[in-house]
Design a protein around this motif. Structure first.
Motif, PDB file in Angstrom:
ATOM      1  N   GLU A 196      18.115  49.791  26.547  1.00 26.45           N
ATOM      2  CA  GLU A 196      17.390  51.012  26.887  1.00 26.45           C
ATOM      3  C   GLU A 196      15.921  50.670  27.152  1.00 26.45           C
ATOM      4  OE1 GLU A 196      18.428  55.288  25.229  1.00 26.45           O
ATOM      5  OE2 GLU A 196      17.288  54.076  23.805  1.00 26.45           O
ATOM      6  N   VAL A 197      15.439  51.005  28.343  1.00 31.47           N
ATOM      7  CA  VAL A 197      14.038  50.798  28.694  1.00 31.47           C
ATOM      8  C   VAL A 197      13.245  52.040  28.303  1.00 31.47           C
ATOM      9  CG1 VAL A 197      12.418  50.387  30.586  1.00 31.47           C
ATOM     10  CG2 VAL A 197      14.639  49.237  30.578  1.00 31.47           C
ATOM     11  N   THR A 198      13.754  53.210  28.701  1.00 30.76           N
ATOM     12  CA  THR A 198      13.165  54.496  28.342  1.00 30.76           C
ATOM     13  C   THR A 198      14.263  55.372  27.784  1.00 30.76           C
ATOM     14  OG1 THR A 198      11.584  54.332  30.163  1.00 30.76           O
ATOM     15  CG2 THR A 198      11.880  56.507  29.182  1.00 30.76           C
ATOM     16  N   LYS A 199      14.108  55.767  26.524  1.00 27.65           N
ATOM     17  CA  LYS A 199      15.113  56.609  25.880  1.00 27.65           C
ATOM     18  C   LYS A 199      15.201  57.942  26.618  1.00 27.65           C
ATOM     19  CE  LYS A 199      16.357  58.374  21.310  1.00 27.65           C
ATOM     20  NZ  LYS A 199      17.753  58.072  21.458  1.00 27.65           N
ATOM     21  N   SER A 200      16.417  58.433  26.800  1.00 26.86           N
ATOM     22  CA  SER A 200      16.650  59.685  27.506  1.00 26.86           C
ATOM     23  C   SER A 200      15.866  60.821  26.856  1.00 26.86           C
ATOM     24  CB  SER A 200      18.147  60.020  27.507  1.00 26.86           C
ATOM     25  OG  SER A 200      18.375  61.219  28.191  1.00 26.86           O
ATOM     26  N   THR A 201      15.080  61.536  27.681  1.00 29.86           N
ATOM     27  CA  THR A 201      14.245  62.617  27.162  1.00 29.86           C
ATOM     28  C   THR A 201      14.919  63.979  27.256  1.00 29.86           C
ATOM     29  OG1 THR A 201      13.187  62.893  29.314  1.00 29.86           O
ATOM     30  CG2 THR A 201      12.118  61.401  27.739  1.00 29.86           C
ATOM     31  N   GLY A 242      34.888  28.011  34.984  1.00 31.14           N
ATOM     32  CA  GLY A 242      34.739  28.586  33.652  1.00 31.14           C
ATOM     33  C   GLY A 242      33.405  29.299  33.457  1.00 31.14           C
ATOM     34  N   ILE A 243      32.566  29.324  34.500  1.00 32.39           N
ATOM     35  CA  ILE A 243      31.271  30.008  34.426  1.00 32.39           C
ATOM     36  C   ILE A 243      31.467  31.435  34.928  1.00 32.39           C
ATOM     37  CG2 ILE A 243      28.876  30.029  35.217  1.00 32.39           C
ATOM     38  CD1 ILE A 243      29.178  26.980  35.690  1.00 32.39           C
ATOM     39  N   PRO A 244      31.140  32.433  34.123  1.00 30.61           N
ATOM     40  CA  PRO A 244      31.416  33.820  34.519  1.00 30.61           C
ATOM     41  C   PRO A 244      30.450  34.345  35.585  1.00 30.61           C
ATOM     42  CG  PRO A 244      30.270  33.778  32.423  1.00 30.61           C
ATOM     43  CD  PRO A 244      30.556  32.343  32.787  1.00 30.61           C
ATOM     44  N   ASP A 245      30.922  35.341  36.356  1.00 28.84           N
ATOM     45  CA  ASP A 245      30.044  36.118  37.224  1.00 28.84           C
ATOM     46  C   ASP A 245      29.147  36.934  36.309  1.00 28.84           C
ATOM     47  OD1 ASP A 245      31.524  35.249  39.434  1.00 28.84           O
ATOM     48  OD2 ASP A 245      32.824  37.012  39.405  1.00 28.84           O
ATOM     49  N   LYS A 246      27.912  37.219  36.772  1.00 23.12           N
ATOM     50  CA  LYS A 246      26.986  37.997  35.947  1.00 23.12           C
ATOM     51  C   LYS A 246      26.227  38.983  36.811  1.00 23.12           C
ATOM     52  CE  LYS A 246      26.273  34.224  32.714  1.00 23.12           C
ATOM     53  NZ  LYS A 246      25.373  33.170  32.284  1.00 23.12           N
ATOM     54  N   ILE A 247      25.940  40.144  36.214  1.00 17.92           N
ATOM     55  CA  ILE A 247      25.077  41.131  36.855  1.00 17.92           C
ATOM     56  C   ILE A 247      24.061  41.629  35.841  1.00 17.92           C
ATOM     57  CG2 ILE A 247      26.746  41.959  38.564  1.00 17.92           C
ATOM     58  CD1 ILE A 247      27.055  44.473  36.666  1.00 17.92           C
ATOM     59  N   GLU A 248      22.948  42.074  36.367  1.00 14.95           N
ATOM     60  CA  GLU A 248      21.952  42.778  35.574  1.00 14.95           C
ATOM     61  C   GLU A 248      21.335  43.800  36.524  1.00 14.95           C
ATOM     62  OE1 GLU A 248      18.978  41.345  32.234  1.00 14.95           O
ATOM     63  OE2 GLU A 248      18.211  40.819  34.226  1.00 14.95           O
ATOM     64  N   VAL A 249      21.502  45.078  36.197  1.00 20.71           N
ATOM     65  CA  VAL A 249      21.055  46.162  37.068  1.00 20.71           C
ATOM     66  C   VAL A 249      20.235  47.143  36.242  1.00 20.71           C
ATOM     67  CG1 VAL A 249      21.804  48.079  38.529  1.00 20.71           C
ATOM     68  CG2 VAL A 249      23.081  45.928  38.549  1.00 20.71           C
ATOM     69  N   LYS A 250      19.055  47.469  36.751  1.00 23.75           N
ATOM     70  CA  LYS A 250      18.216  48.482  36.109  1.00 23.75           C
ATOM     71  C   LYS A 250      18.461  49.810  36.818  1.00 23.75           C
ATOM     72  CE  LYS A 250      13.453  49.550  34.848  1.00 23.75           C
ATOM     73  NZ  LYS A 250      12.042  49.103  34.955  1.00 23.75           N
ATOM     74  N   VAL A 251      18.672  50.861  36.040  1.00 27.08           N
ATOM     75  CA  VAL A 251      18.887  52.202  36.595  1.00 27.08           C
ATOM     76  C   VAL A 251      17.851  53.128  35.965  1.00 27.08           C
ATOM     77  CG1 VAL A 251      20.495  54.121  36.867  1.00 27.08           C
ATOM     78  CG2 VAL A 251      21.367  51.769  36.843  1.00 27.08           C
ATOM     79  N   THR A 252      17.046  53.763  36.839  1.00 23.83           N
ATOM     80  CA  THR A 252      16.019  54.684  36.375  1.00 23.83           C
ATOM     81  C   THR A 252      16.294  56.065  36.953  1.00 23.83           C
ATOM     82  OG1 THR A 252      14.433  52.866  36.324  1.00 23.83           O
ATOM     83  CG2 THR A 252      13.527  55.090  36.198  1.00 23.83           C
ATOM     84  N   VAL A 253      16.263  57.079  36.085  1.00 27.48           N
ATOM     85  CA  VAL A 253      16.532  58.465  36.482  1.00 27.48           C
ATOM     86  C   VAL A 253      15.238  59.264  36.329  1.00 27.48           C
ATOM     87  CG1 VAL A 253      17.935  60.518  36.033  1.00 27.48           C
ATOM     88  CG2 VAL A 253      18.908  58.240  35.663  1.00 27.48           C
ATOM     89  N   PHE A 254      14.880  59.986  37.403  1.00 28.01           N
ATOM     90  CA  PHE A 254      13.668  60.802  37.425  1.00 28.01           C
ATOM     91  C   PHE A 254      14.021  62.280  37.543  1.00 28.01           C
ATOM     92  CE2 PHE A 254      12.632  56.715  39.281  1.00 28.01           C
ATOM     93  CZ  PHE A 254      11.392  56.390  38.744  1.00 28.01           C
ATOM     94  N   ASN A 255      13.228  63.136  36.919  1.00 29.79           N
ATOM     95  CA  ASN A 255      13.328  64.577  37.095  1.00 29.79           C
ATOM     96  C   ASN A 255      12.682  64.885  38.446  1.00 29.79           C
ATOM     97  OD1 ASN A 255      12.403  67.372  37.119  1.00 29.79           O
ATOM     98  ND2 ASN A 255      13.025  67.427  34.968  1.00 29.79           N
ATOM     99  N   ALA A 256      13.415  65.525  39.349  1.00 25.79           N
ATOM    100  CA  ALA A 256      12.903  65.783  40.697  1.00 25.79           C
ATOM    101  C   ALA A 256      11.715  66.735  40.682  1.00 25.79           C
ATOM    102  CB  ALA A 256      14.008  66.336  41.590  1.00 25.79           C
ATOM    103  N   ILE A 284      13.239  60.314  33.220  1.00 25.21           N
ATOM    104  CA  ILE A 284      14.087  60.942  32.205  1.00 25.21           C
ATOM    105  C   ILE A 284      14.720  59.862  31.340  1.00 25.21           C
ATOM    106  CG2 ILE A 284      16.219  62.232  31.820  1.00 25.21           C
ATOM    107  CD1 ILE A 284      15.576  63.830  34.338  1.00 25.21           C
ATOM    108  N   ALA A 285      15.181  58.803  31.991  1.00 18.44           N
ATOM    109  CA  ALA A 285      15.851  57.721  31.272  1.00 18.44           C
ATOM    110  C   ALA A 285      15.840  56.474  32.139  1.00 18.44           C
ATOM    111  CB  ALA A 285      17.280  58.105  30.934  1.00 18.44           C
ATOM    112  N   SER A 286      15.899  55.334  31.483  1.00 11.06           N
ATOM    113  CA  SER A 286      15.974  54.068  32.203  1.00 11.06           C
ATOM    114  C   SER A 286      16.672  53.047  31.311  1.00 11.06           C
ATOM    115  CB  SER A 286      14.566  53.578  32.563  1.00 11.06           C
ATOM    116  OG  SER A 286      14.626  52.399  33.325  1.00 11.06           O
TER     117      SER A 286
END
Length: 171
Positions: free
Chosen positions: A25-30, A116-130, A136-138
């Motif tokens: 959690e980057v920004t806790k959901s408000t 034997g090396i796994p695929d990896k992802i790292e995705v940041k998702v940020t939600v804004f109040n329009a 709102i959360a990230s």
């Protein structure tokens, strides 16, 4: 002794047969999001690993996010030419609802079945109040593929589960 060995081998096989996910959690959901309000999602730049770009990974990420939000609203759209809030506001102005900006931080496609090396992802998702443009959360979603892929998995296959779980937590 044979039973102990079989149990150990079984545990190794079972742990290699499931993908692993975590979120930071980057920004806790408000606030909780309101169902049926519109959601406008930006595109994302394609991911890369060691200088190798993965064409279409940004589109796959935006589609996974759209799919997750579509479970709560009939009005979830992607503005693929944008990858930041200001662009979304310019191209698809909302008086209410939410803007969502997914960003690929890491995208690693490996030949897991033989390396034997796994695929990896790292995705940041940020939600804004329009209405207010406030975050709102990230969160940062991480995933790594199972060891026993049999040649069929790719990083985009790691997207639905953590993205769906995160969006579920917002409502």
């Amino acid at each position: 002794m044979n039973k102990v060995l079989m149990v150990i081998v079984g545990i190794i096989v079972l742990t290699g047969c499931s993908s692993k996910y975590k979120s930071v959690e980057v920004t806790k959901s408000t606030e909780l999001l309101i169902k049926s309000k519109p959601v406008v999602i930006s595109g994302s730049a394609d991911g890369s690993y060691e200088g190798k770009p993965y064409s279409g990974s940004g589109e796959a990420t935006a589609q996974a996010v759209r799919s997750a939000f579509s479970r709560y609203t009939d009005n979830a759209v992607i503005v693929s030419q944008c990858n930041e809030l200001a662009c979304l506001q310019k191209h698809n102005s909302l008086s209410e609802g939410y803007y969502v900006v997914p960003q690929i931080l890491h995208w690693e496609d490996r030949a897991t079945e033989w390396s034997g090396i796994p695929d990896k992802i790292e995705v940041k998702v940020t939600v804004f109040n329009a209405a207010t443009s406030k975050v709102i959360a990230s969160t940062i979603l991480n995933g790594s593929s199972k060891w026993a892929t049999f040649g069929g998995d790719h990083p985009q296959d790691l997207l639905p589960e953590p993205v769906n779980n995160y969006v579920d937590s917002l409502y």
